[in-house]
Design a protein around this motif. Structure first.
Motif, short mmCIF file in Angstrom:
data_model
loop_
_atom_site.label_atom_id
_atom_site.label_comp_id
_atom_site.label_asym_id
_atom_site.label_seq_id
_atom_site.Cartn_x
_atom_site.Cartn_y
_atom_site.Cartn_z
N GLU A 159 1.07 -1.81 0.02
CA GLU A 159 -0.13 0.20 -0.09
C GLU A 159 1.06 1.35 0.12
O GLU A 159 0.37 2.44 -0.39
N ARG A 160 2.47 1.32 1.09
CA ARG A 160 3.21 2.20 0.72
C ARG A 160 3.70 2.47 -0.91
O ARG A 160 4.76 3.51 -0.90
N ASP A 195 2.93 4.54 -3.82
CA ASP A 195 3.06 5.40 -4.11
C ASP A 195 3.61 5.89 -3.11
O ASP A 195 4.80 7.51 -3.78
N ASP A 196 3.82 5.91 -2.10
CA ASP A 196 5.05 6.97 -1.20
C ASP A 196 6.31 6.83 -1.90
O ASP A 196 6.98 7.99 -1.65
N ARG A 197 6.53 5.43 -1.75
CA ARG A 197 7.94 5.08 -2.27
C ARG A 197 8.74 5.02 -3.37
O ARG A 197 9.61 5.60 -3.94
N LEU A 198 7.92 5.62 -4.63
CA LEU A 198 8.05 5.99 -6.02
C LEU A 198 7.95 7.84 -5.63
O LEU A 198 8.84 8.18 -6.23
N ALA A 199 7.12 8.15 -4.51
CA ALA A 199 7.44 9.67 -4.38
C ALA A 199 9.34 9.73 -3.90
O ALA A 199 9.76 11.48 -4.79
#
Length: 100
Positions: free
Chosen positions: A24-25, A27-31
């Protein structure tokens, strides 16, 4: 009556371990990865600029390059402080909000 705030993740999901393992994280890793590319580019270019100016006696003696050195050092300091602040905000997200 005050409504209960709803957050995307529970507080136990806002850890470094969960950041790197939870799907679920992603997207945060991509950012974080994209921001780190910009940070690395900024750090490398400023360090190369400092090495180039400080490595040449003629450039060191010129007052114009003194200002350039000061700007590069300030840019590096701001880059790392801003990066730490943004990365902590992305990794821990609403844990900041919940604790405030």
């Amino acid at each position: 009556s005050i409504e209960e705030e709803k957050f995307a993740f529970q507080l136990d999901q806002l850890t470094f371990g969960a950041f790197f393992t939870l799907p679920e994280r992603a997207d945060d890793r991509l950012a974080v990865g994209l921001i780190m590319l910009i940070v690395l580019y900024g750090a490398i270019t400023n360090v190369l600029l400092l090495v180039a100016v400080l490595g040449t006696k003629e450039m060191r003696a010129n007052p114009s390059y003194y200002l350039l050195i000061q700007i590069a050092v300030c840019d590096l300091v701001m880059l790392f402080f801003e990066t730490f602040y943004h990365m902590a905000g992305i990794v821990f997200r609403q844990a900041y909000l919940k604790s405030a």
